[in-house]
Each structure stands twice: as structure tokens, then as C-alpha cells.
Design a protein around this motif. Structure first.
Motif, PDB file in Angstrom:
ATOM      1  N   ALA A 272       4.434  -0.806   8.068  1.00  0.00           N
ATOM      2  CA  ALA A 272       3.166  -1.522   7.863  1.00  0.00           C
ATOM      3  C   ALA A 272       1.990  -0.681   8.363  1.00  0.00           C
ATOM      4  O   ALA A 272       0.935  -0.627   7.722  1.00  0.00           O
ATOM      5  CB  ALA A 272       3.210  -2.867   8.589  1.00  0.00           C
TER       6      ALA A 272
ATOM      7  N   VAL B  71       1.773   2.596   8.495  1.00  0.00           N
ATOM      8  CA  VAL B  71       1.512   3.691   7.549  1.00  0.00           C
ATOM      9  C   VAL B  71       0.656   3.179   6.386  1.00  0.00           C
ATOM     10  O   VAL B  71      -0.322   3.814   5.981  1.00  0.00           O
ATOM     11  CB  VAL B  71       2.848   4.285   7.022  1.00  0.00           C
ATOM     12  CG1 VAL B  71       2.606   5.200   5.832  1.00  0.00           C
ATOM     13  CG2 VAL B  71       3.566   5.030   8.131  1.00  0.00           C
ATOM     14  N   VAL B  72       1.014   1.999   5.884  1.00  0.00           N
ATOM     15  CA  VAL B  72       0.263   1.419   4.761  1.00  0.00           C
ATOM     16  C   VAL B  72      -1.172   1.100   5.183  1.00  0.00           C
ATOM     17  O   VAL B  72      -2.126   1.368   4.445  1.00  0.00           O
ATOM     18  CB  VAL B  72       0.969   0.147   4.243  1.00  0.00           C
ATOM     19  CG1 VAL B  72       0.114  -0.572   3.224  1.00  0.00           C
ATOM     20  CG2 VAL B  72       2.299   0.515   3.631  1.00  0.00           C
ATOM     21  N   VAL B  73      -1.328   0.572   6.397  1.00  0.00           N
ATOM     22  CA  VAL B  73      -2.677   0.235   6.872  1.00  0.00           C
ATOM     23  C   VAL B  73      -3.523   1.500   7.027  1.00  0.00           C
ATOM     24  O   VAL B  73      -4.692   1.529   6.639  1.00  0.00           O
ATOM     25  CB  VAL B  73      -2.602  -0.547   8.211  1.00  0.00           C
ATOM     26  CG1 VAL B  73      -3.985  -0.727   8.806  1.00  0.00           C
ATOM     27  CG2 VAL B  73      -1.956  -1.897   7.990  1.00  0.00           C
TER      28      VAL B  73
ATOM     29  N   MET C 212       4.213  -5.125  -0.883  1.00  0.00           N
ATOM     30  CA  MET C 212       3.587  -3.910  -0.342  1.00  0.00           C
ATOM     31  C   MET C 212       3.685  -2.762  -1.362  1.00  0.00           C
ATOM     32  O   MET C 212       2.730  -2.037  -1.577  1.00  0.00           O
ATOM     33  CB  MET C 212       4.268  -3.521   0.965  1.00  0.00           C
ATOM     34  CG  MET C 212       3.409  -2.667   1.851  1.00  0.00           C
ATOM     35  SD  MET C 212       3.571  -2.987   3.610  1.00  0.00           S
ATOM     36  CE  MET C 212       5.309  -2.839   3.914  1.00  0.00           C
TER      37      MET C 212
ATOM     38  N   LEU D 126      -2.328  -4.856  -1.082  1.00  0.00           N
ATOM     39  CA  LEU D 126      -1.854  -3.812  -0.163  1.00  0.00           C
ATOM     40  C   LEU D 126      -1.849  -4.312   1.281  1.00  0.00           C
ATOM     41  O   LEU D 126      -0.889  -4.087   2.029  1.00  0.00           O
ATOM     42  CB  LEU D 126      -2.773  -2.593  -0.300  1.00  0.00           C
ATOM     43  CG  LEU D 126      -2.366  -1.306   0.397  1.00  0.00           C
ATOM     44  CD1 LEU D 126      -1.017  -0.830  -0.094  1.00  0.00           C
ATOM     45  CD2 LEU D 126      -3.401  -0.236   0.126  1.00  0.00           C
ATOM     46  N   MET D 127      -2.910  -4.990   1.676  1.00  0.00           N
ATOM     47  CA  MET D 127      -3.068  -5.376   3.082  1.00  0.00           C
ATOM     48  C   MET D 127      -2.331  -6.665   3.441  1.00  0.00           C
ATOM     49  O   MET D 127      -1.767  -6.784   4.529  1.00  0.00           O
ATOM     50  CB  MET D 127      -4.558  -5.538   3.415  1.00  0.00           C
ATOM     51  CG  MET D 127      -5.333  -4.261   3.355  1.00  0.00           C
ATOM     52  SD  MET D 127      -4.731  -3.041   4.525  1.00  0.00           S
ATOM     53  CE  MET D 127      -5.846  -3.306   5.867  1.00  0.00           C
TER      54      MET D 127
ATOM     55  N   THR E  87       1.230  -6.439   4.665  1.00  0.00           N
ATOM     56  CA  THR E  87       1.411  -5.782   5.968  1.00  0.00           C
ATOM     57  C   THR E  87       1.336  -6.817   7.096  1.00  0.00           C
ATOM     58  O   THR E  87       2.069  -6.714   8.079  1.00  0.00           O
ATOM     59  CB  THR E  87       0.347  -4.695   6.213  1.00  0.00           C
ATOM     60  OG1 THR E  87      -0.941  -5.286   6.222  1.00  0.00           O
ATOM     61  CG2 THR E  87       0.407  -3.596   5.190  1.00  0.00           C
TER      62      THR E  87
ATOM     63  N   GLU F 223       4.583  -8.538   7.172  1.00  0.00           N
ATOM     64  CA  GLU F 223       5.593  -7.645   7.769  1.00  0.00           C
ATOM     65  C   GLU F 223       5.463  -7.639   9.301  1.00  0.00           C
ATOM     66  O   GLU F 223       6.464  -7.715  10.018  1.00  0.00           O
ATOM     67  CB  GLU F 223       5.367  -6.234   7.217  1.00  0.00           C
ATOM     68  CG  GLU F 223       6.481  -5.268   7.494  1.00  0.00           C
ATOM     69  CD  GLU F 223       7.573  -5.336   6.439  1.00  0.00           C
ATOM     70  OE1 GLU F 223       7.237  -5.339   5.257  1.00  0.00           O
ATOM     71  OE2 GLU F 223       8.748  -5.387   6.830  1.00  0.00           O
ATOM     72  N   LEU F 224       4.228  -7.563   9.771  1.00  0.00           N
ATOM     73  CA  LEU F 224       4.001  -7.504  11.223  1.00  0.00           C
ATOM     74  C   LEU F 224       4.407  -8.818  11.893  1.00  0.00           C
ATOM     75  O   LEU F 224       5.058  -8.823  12.951  1.00  0.00           O
ATOM     76  CB  LEU F 224       2.522  -7.195  11.510  1.00  0.00           C
ATOM     77  CG  LEU F 224       2.047  -5.798  11.097  1.00  0.00           C
ATOM     78  CD1 LEU F 224       0.540  -5.674  11.267  1.00  0.00           C
ATOM     79  CD2 LEU F 224       2.742  -4.717  11.897  1.00  0.00           C
TER      80      LEU F 224
ATOM     81  N   ALA G 175      -3.996   1.207  13.680  1.00  0.00           N
ATOM     82  CA  ALA G 175      -3.698   1.948  12.445  1.00  0.00           C
ATOM     83  C   ALA G 175      -4.952   2.026  11.574  1.00  0.00           C
ATOM     84  O   ALA G 175      -5.263   3.079  11.007  1.00  0.00           O
ATOM     85  CB  ALA G 175      -2.557   1.267  11.692  1.00  0.00           C
ATOM     86  N   TYR G 176      -5.690   0.920  11.497  1.00  0.00           N
ATOM     87  CA  TYR G 176      -6.907   0.910  10.676  1.00  0.00           C
ATOM     88  C   TYR G 176      -7.930   1.901  11.232  1.00  0.00           C
ATOM     89  O   TYR G 176      -8.580   2.638  10.494  1.00  0.00           O
ATOM     90  CB  TYR G 176      -7.496  -0.503  10.622  1.00  0.00           C
ATOM     91  CG  TYR G 176      -8.408  -0.702   9.437  1.00  0.00           C
ATOM     92  CD1 TYR G 176      -7.913  -1.188   8.234  1.00  0.00           C
ATOM     93  CD2 TYR G 176      -9.757  -0.376   9.516  1.00  0.00           C
ATOM     94  CE1 TYR G 176      -8.727  -1.342   7.136  1.00  0.00           C
ATOM     95  CE2 TYR G 176     -10.587  -0.524   8.424  1.00  0.00           C
ATOM     96  CZ  TYR G 176     -10.073  -1.015   7.232  1.00  0.00           C
ATOM     97  OH  TYR G 176     -10.881  -1.157   6.143  1.00  0.00           O
TER      98      TYR G 176
ATOM     99  N   LEU H 282       8.252   4.715   3.038  1.00  0.00           N
ATOM    100  CA  LEU H 282       8.248   3.279   3.350  1.00  0.00           C
ATOM    101  C   LEU H 282       9.590   2.646   2.995  1.00  0.00           C
ATOM    102  O   LEU H 282      10.086   1.789   3.719  1.00  0.00           O
ATOM    103  CB  LEU H 282       7.134   2.575   2.567  1.00  0.00           C
ATOM    104  CG  LEU H 282       5.726   2.924   2.992  1.00  0.00           C
ATOM    105  CD1 LEU H 282       4.717   2.255   2.093  1.00  0.00           C
ATOM    106  CD2 LEU H 282       5.490   2.506   4.425  1.00  0.00           C
TER     107      LEU H 282
END
Lengths: 114, 130
Positions: A51, A53-55, B1, B38-39, B42, B45-46, B68-69, B107
Motif C-alpha cells: 500500500a 508503494v502505491v501511495v 489497487m 488507486l488510493m 490502499t 489494505e492498511l 508514504a505520501y 505489488l
């Protein structure tokens, strides 16, 4: 209209309203003790890494877009700042309006194949 | 994703194609919707990773999201100032699209190791906090 300070004042006002609403309307939930070791164990989780990596990639895409796309619109199409602002407003509106649908689809099909 | 990555990779380079503001707006809407696809997963998932560990440390896992952002933003700010004068906007977008596609196998490997039932990484073995 309103000068450079207006967007900042609007954002500040919205944040103040948000803060007040959070303080008065959100109910407290049981607190969880989350030490640093828990953060590091989460960082070792493969799905959290995926997640992240995607972010990182999506933030790269969006960060690239925000400063350079208005410049491209201005040079290629002669778009005015107001037009550029309108385009970003419409796209953000579309993002917000499609969010429930996106959530429904993701809940239905899951985040993706394993 | 996976769908979000493909959609984002497909729509990003299209931003340089339109010759009218209206069409540019249409493409920007498509990019925004792809960004949602896309977001949004995530976050799913988290949250699932936290649920697997029964830690309830949702704020900690969203801190990872924010980290990450921020890493992506910092990297872009650095590279775009260095590259914007050397290559066109379209090439930069194509580069990001390529990076998104290249990440798909990575991924898949990362997520398959979770789905295989191998305890789902370290979080799955973390002690219950309650």
C-alpha cells in the motif's frame, strides 16, 4: 477577486469549522496504546509495504500534476487562472462524487488480486 | 489497487493530448476518478493489516500512509525542479505511468505473500493491545 489571501482565509475558516465540529460531534473511542514498536511491525507487514508503494507513486503523479499542469494549460491553450481553477474544481467535484461508487466497487471486489 | 494503477497509468499521459480546455477538463476528471481507484484500496489494505493484528492501531497505520505520501511529494518536488527544464511535461507523465506499470509485479509479490496465509507479516503476530 479577493486577492492572494482569500484562498488561505477560506481554507483557514474551513479548518476552524472542521476543528469545532470534531471537538463537539465526534465521540471518543477507547484509546489504544500504540508504541513505536507497533509502527515498525506494521512497516514490516507486506500488505502495508504494498500500500505504501502505491501511495508513494500516486503522490508522485499528483504532485507532478498540480504545479505543471496549470503551466501546460496556460502555454498550450492560453487558459486563464480562473479557467484553470475551474477545471481543478470540477475534477475535485468528480472525485468527491465518484468516491462512494469507488468505495462500493472496492468493497465488492476487494483491493485487487493476490 | 491493480485496476487503479492501470487506470492511473493509462490516463496520466492523456493529459497532454487535448487541444481544448473542455477536453483537458474531461481528461482531468478521468485522472481524478482513476486516482480514487488507486488510493481508496490502499486505505482498505492498511485497515485490513491492522485488523489482522488486532492491535487497533489505525492511527499508526495511517501515519504510514501520510509518510508514504510525503515521501512521494518530496521526491517529486526534487525531481520536477531538476527535470522540468530538461524534458517535456508529457515525458514526465509518461515516466510516472511507466513506473506505475513496473510496480505491478512488485505489488503482486508483496500482496501474494500476505494472501498465502503466512501470518500476513509481522503485524499479524503483534500482541493484542486491549
Amino acid at each position: 477577486m479577493g486577492g492572494d489571501a482569500l484562498p488561505l482565509l477560506v481554507a483557514g475558516g474551513a479548518l476552524a469549522v472542521d476543528g469545532a465540529l470534531r471537538f463537539t460531534m465526534l465521540t471518543d473511542r477507547a484509546r489504544v496504546r500504540a508504541p513505536i514498536s507497533r509502527l515498525s511491525s506494521l512497516l514490516r507487514d507486506r500488505s502495508v509495504q504494498a500500500a505504501a508503494v502505491v501511495v508513494v507513486l500516486s503522490s508522485i503523479g499528483w504532485s507532478l500534476l498540480e504545479p505543471l499542469f496549470p503551466n501546460h494549460l496556460e502555454r498550450a491553450m492560453g487558459a486563464s487562472p480562473a479557467t484553470i481553477g475551474l477545471l481543478f474544481t470540477i475534477s475535485s467535484l468528480a472525485y468527491g462524487l465518484t468516491a462512494p461508487l469507488v468505495g462500493k466497487v472496492v468493497d465488492r471486489f476487494g483491493p485487487g488480486p493476490r | 489497487m491493480t485496476f487503479g494503477i492501470i487506470a492511473m497509468a493509462a490516463t496520466l499521459p492523456l493529459l497532454v493530448v487535448p487541444r481544448t480546455v473542455v477536453m483537458a477538463g474531461v481528461v482531468l476528471v478521468l485522472v481524478d476518478v482513476a486516482f480514487g481507484f488507486l488510493m481508496n484500496p490502499t486505505l482498505d489494505e492498511l485497515a485490513t493489516a491492522v485488523d489482522r493484528g488486532h492491535t487497533g492501531a489505525y492511527a499508526s497505520v495511517y501515519a504510514i500512509f501520510n509518510m508514504a505520501y510525503a515521501i512521494g511529494t518530496i521526491g517529486t518536488t526534487f525531481t520536477e525542479t531538476a527535470l522540468a527544464s530538461l524534458v517535456s511535461f508529457g515525458v514526465l507523465l509518461a515516466g510516472v505511468s511507466g513506473a506505475l506499470i513496473l510496480c505491478l509485479p512488485l505489488l503482486r509479490v508483496l500482496r501474494r505473500s500476505v494472501g498465502g496465509g503466512a501470518a500476513g507479516g509481522a503485524a499479524a503476530t503483534a500482541p493484542v493491545a486491549h
